[in-house]
Structures are given as C-alpha cells and as structure tokens.
Design a protein around this motif. Structure first.
Motif, mmCIF file in Angstrom:
data_model
loop_
_atom_site.group_PDB
_atom_site.id
_atom_site.type_symbol
_atom_site.label_atom_id
_atom_site.label_comp_id
_atom_site.label_asym_id
_atom_site.label_seq_id
_atom_site.Cartn_x
_atom_site.Cartn_y
_atom_site.Cartn_z
ATOM 1 N N GLY A 74 -28.838 -42.669 -11.137
ATOM 2 C CA GLY A 74 -27.675 -42.532 -11.863
ATOM 3 C C GLY A 74 -26.897 -43.794 -11.385
ATOM 4 N N ILE A 75 -25.413 -43.273 -10.865
ATOM 5 C CA ILE A 75 -24.587 -44.390 -10.495
ATOM 6 C C ILE A 75 -24.451 -44.419 -9.042
ATOM 7 N N ILE A 76 -24.382 -45.483 -8.669
ATOM 8 C CA ILE A 76 -24.037 -45.652 -7.246
ATOM 9 C C ILE A 76 -22.427 -46.324 -7.188
ATOM 10 N N ASN A 77 -21.740 -45.205 -6.491
ATOM 11 C CA ASN A 77 -20.424 -45.261 -6.476
ATOM 12 C C ASN A 77 -19.952 -46.005 -5.119
ATOM 13 N N LEU A 78 -19.459 -47.319 -5.193
ATOM 14 C CA LEU A 78 -19.183 -48.271 -3.972
ATOM 15 C C LEU A 78 -17.674 -47.950 -3.801
ATOM 16 N N VAL A 79 -17.245 -47.246 -2.527
ATOM 17 C CA VAL A 79 -15.929 -46.894 -2.246
ATOM 18 C C VAL A 79 -15.440 -47.966 -1.173
ATOM 19 N N ASN A 80 -16.606 -47.857 -0.145
ATOM 20 C CA ASN A 80 -16.388 -48.478 1.049
ATOM 21 C C ASN A 80 -17.349 -49.322 1.527
ATOM 22 N N GLY A 81 -17.424 -50.303 2.430
ATOM 23 C CA GLY A 81 -18.639 -50.728 3.096
ATOM 24 C C GLY A 81 -19.293 -51.875 2.226
ATOM 25 N N THR A 82 -20.631 -52.222 2.221
ATOM 26 C CA THR A 82 -21.272 -53.238 1.630
ATOM 27 C C THR A 82 -22.567 -53.054 1.168
ATOM 28 N N ILE A 83 -23.018 -53.460 0.057
ATOM 29 C CA ILE A 83 -24.037 -53.677 -0.597
ATOM 30 C C ILE A 83 -24.442 -55.034 -0.454
ATOM 31 N N GLU A 84 -25.455 -55.405 0.218
ATOM 32 C CA GLU A 84 -26.126 -56.925 0.253
ATOM 33 C C GLU A 84 -27.514 -57.015 0.130
ATOM 34 N N GLY A 85 -27.744 -58.365 -0.123
ATOM 35 C CA GLY A 85 -29.044 -58.792 -0.062
ATOM 36 C C GLY A 85 -29.526 -58.754 -1.532
ATOM 37 N N GLY A 86 -31.087 -58.851 -1.763
ATOM 38 C CA GLY A 86 -31.629 -58.782 -2.908
ATOM 39 C C GLY A 86 -32.942 -59.605 -2.933
ATOM 40 N N THR A 87 -32.911 -60.836 -3.245
ATOM 41 C CA THR A 87 -34.193 -61.398 -3.216
ATOM 42 C C THR A 87 -35.201 -61.153 -2.259
ATOM 43 N N PRO A 88 -36.512 -60.711 -2.564
ATOM 44 C CA PRO A 88 -36.947 -60.463 -4.083
ATOM 45 C C PRO A 88 -36.838 -59.013 -4.426
ATOM 46 N N GLY A 89 -35.915 -58.329 -4.010
ATOM 47 C CA GLY A 89 -35.920 -57.069 -4.319
ATOM 48 C C GLY A 89 -34.810 -57.027 -5.665
ATOM 49 N N PHE A 90 -35.157 -55.686 -6.082
ATOM 50 C CA PHE A 90 -34.099 -55.068 -7.176
ATOM 51 C C PHE A 90 -33.214 -53.822 -6.954
ATOM 52 N N LEU A 91 -32.367 -53.749 -7.171
ATOM 53 C CA LEU A 91 -31.386 -52.519 -7.313
ATOM 54 C C LEU A 91 -31.251 -51.960 -8.828
ATOM 55 N N SER A 92 -32.225 -50.903 -8.833
ATOM 56 C CA SER A 92 -32.214 -50.320 -10.189
ATOM 57 C C SER A 92 -31.232 -48.872 -10.072
ATOM 58 N N GLY A 93 -30.377 -49.218 -11.319
ATOM 59 C CA GLY A 93 -29.425 -48.161 -11.415
ATOM 60 C C GLY A 93 -28.071 -49.081 -11.668
ATOM 61 N N SER A 94 -26.873 -48.192 -11.896
ATOM 62 C CA SER A 94 -25.738 -48.747 -12.137
ATOM 63 C C SER A 94 -24.777 -48.714 -10.917
ATOM 64 N N ILE A 95 -23.920 -49.742 -10.709
ATOM 65 C CA ILE A 95 -22.932 -49.687 -9.487
ATOM 66 C C ILE A 95 -21.536 -49.817 -10.232
ATOM 67 N N ASN A 96 -20.500 -48.659 -9.648
ATOM 68 C CA ASN A 96 -19.390 -48.619 -9.839
ATOM 69 C C ASN A 96 -18.422 -48.761 -9.016
ATOM 70 N N GLN A 97 -17.922 -49.977 -8.645
ATOM 71 C CA GLN A 97 -17.164 -50.521 -7.510
ATOM 72 C C GLN A 97 -15.868 -50.187 -7.529
ATOM 73 N N THR A 98 -15.383 -49.532 -6.692
ATOM 74 C CA THR A 98 -13.687 -49.367 -6.448
ATOM 75 C C THR A 98 -13.125 -49.782 -5.359
ATOM 76 N N GLY A 99 -14.093 -50.272 -4.497
ATOM 77 C CA GLY A 99 -13.668 -50.781 -3.330
ATOM 78 C C GLY A 99 -14.823 -51.090 -2.330
ATOM 79 N N GLY A 100 -14.615 -51.868 -1.326
ATOM 80 C CA GLY A 100 -15.932 -52.115 -0.464
ATOM 81 C C GLY A 100 -16.446 -53.577 -0.909
ATOM 82 N N THR A 101 -17.611 -54.156 -0.727
ATOM 83 C CA THR A 101 -18.190 -55.485 -0.874
ATOM 84 C C THR A 101 -19.387 -55.541 -1.416
ATOM 85 N N ILE A 102 -19.510 -56.564 -2.569
ATOM 86 C CA ILE A 102 -21.024 -56.650 -3.076
ATOM 87 C C ILE A 102 -21.291 -58.099 -2.425
#
Length: 276
Positions: free
Chosen positions: A228-256
């Motif tokens: 489903g959806i990842i709701n980013l309210v606070n904190g951090t989602i970071e990184g990536g290469t070579p990985g994938f984040l599969s799903g939707s992100i709804n950011q209302t706060g925090g840091t990408i």
C-alpha cells in the motif's frame, strides 16, 4: 551445577530426639533453590558456629524436584528464567534450558520478557521461536540464519544483525539499529519512533498503510516494499542504489534523502509531497 551455594541459618528450633518414641517433626531452617542439568554428586557441609553440635544430633536434608526437561523440538536453547523462573537477562547462563548462553536455535515462550544488553557481542544460529518479548537494549546480537517473532521484538539500543529470512508479528523501533542482511524479511506490524532500520540485502516487506513516525528507514543495497502507501510523517527515508522502494509514498513531514551520497532512490509507484 549453577554454582556453589552458601546459606546461613540460626538453628534455634533444635529438638533433642527422645530416647524412645518417634522423633520430633523437622522444622525448615533454610531452603536453597538450585538446579542441576545433568545430576551428579552433592556435598553438604554443616558449619557449627554456636558450638552446641553433638554427634547424636540429627541433620535432616531433603532434596526434591526434577532435572531440566529437554527443550522443545527445534530449540537448542529455551528460555526458562532460571531456577525460580523470574530471570529476564539473555546473557545469564542459568536463565536457559539447558544452562548456558545460547549459540544455536533460540526459543522464548509467550510468558517471558527477555532483555539483551551484553557488552560482549553474541551470535546465535537463529531466533527460532520468539513467542514472548525480546528487548534489545544495548550491545550487538547477531542471528546468522533465520528469525521468527510471533510475539514482540523491541529495539531500544545496540545493534541487531539479522541474516537469512525473518518474520515479525510485531517490531517496535525506539532506538538502536536493526540490520537486515538476509533474503526476505516480513514485518506484519511496525511501530517506528527512533533508531535505524537498514535493508542491506534482499527485501524487507512493510505492512500496508505503514506510517513512519521517526527514525531512519535506510535502503543500503536491499529493497523495501509494501502492498500500500508509506505515510512519511516524521523521520527519514534514505538511500537507494541499487535497491528499490516498491510502493507509494505520501510525505506530510520528515525527509526524503535519495542515495547514500550520491545515489538514486528508485521508487516504483506514486510519490505525493506535502509540507516537509
């Protein structure tokens, strides 16, 4: 044995046996709880500090109970809380059946709350069946093959390294670092307030509709996916290469924070950015 036991008692209820007739009923002066996993020879020494012991006085010693039963099938070490059943420390040898700090397949029953905070790193083959609660408060605990948590795992400090496949019913992040180094990790319920959860290899499955309230969700070579959806309210989602984040992100706060200086955060579905 679990150790050498020393117990002092004042023998103020001594009764001299009569010349004839039944002896008087014994009175309990002291009791020592201990456990022997293998049986053996027990030695009793009576030290007379009052000076009134005589050869014709009787010392009645009763030993009762049974040895440790084998741990459940599939478990090399089963947490039993020690002789009194009240122990909580992971690295206390007497708290396990059989006695000894575990190195193989570990089981914790539903009635136990166990805490790990060892200064010395500990490695076990698997968390085979964690039906109770395991609190990681400090130190480093490494699991080489698989993890099955039907109860709750709380990370509040230290580092937990997980290899192989993992399945969590409840994972709570209130500090510390959890490194997923295996193939597939499934988390049915995740509460994330602080700390670091890092997908270093394989894939980490988050619950649908997951809300990220704090701490760092890191893609460091592994993937993260949700149905489903990842709701980013606070904190951090970071990184990536070579990985994938599969799903939707709804950011209302925090840091990408894409990449790991530099890099790419590969998002396979929708991204909605609000104030953040």
């Amino acid at each position: 044995f679990d150790g050498i036991f020393d117990d002092a008692c004042v023998n103020d209820d001594s009764v001299i046996p009569p010349l004839s007739g039944p002896p008087p009923s014994p009175v309990l002066d002291s009791r020592i709880l201990f456990r022997s996993a293998t049986g053996g020879t027990f030695f009793l020494r009576v030290l007379d500090v009052r000076g009134d012991a005589r050869p014709d006085m009787l010392y009645n010693v009763v030993m009762s109970g049974a040895g440790q039963a084998p741990p459940p099938a599939g478990c090399d070490s089963d947490f039993d809380g020690g002789p009194a059943g009240t122990g909580t420390d992971f690295t206390t040898a007497a708290n396990w059946n059989p006695d000894g700090i575990p190195t193989g397949a570990v089981c914790i029953g539903p009635s136990f709350i166990v805490s790990y905070s060892s200064l010395a790193p500990t490695t076990v083959a698997s968390l085979q069946n964690i039906a109770g609660t395991l609190n990681i408060n400090g130190g480093t605990l490494t699991v080489t093959t698989s993890t099955a948590v039907g109860g709750t795992l709380n990370s509040a400090g230290g580092t937990l390294n997980l290899g192989g496949a993992s399945n969590f019913t409840n994972l709570t992040m209130n500090g510390g670092t959890v490194n997923f180094n295996g193939t597939f990790q499934s988390i049915q319920s995740l509460t994330f307030n602080s700390g670091i959860l890092s997908s270093n290899s394989g894939s980490v499955g988050l619950p649908p509709g997951y809300t990220h309230n704090g701490g760092t969700l890191r893609l460091a070579g592994g993937n993260v996916f949700t149905g489903g959806i990842i709701n980013l309210v606070n904190g951090t989602i970071e990184g990536g290469t070579p990985g994938f984040l599969s799903g939707s992100i709804n950011q209302t706060g925090g840091t990408i924070s894409p990449g790991l200086s530099p890099g790419i955060l590969n998002l396979t579905s929708n991204f909605t950015q609000g104030v953040g």
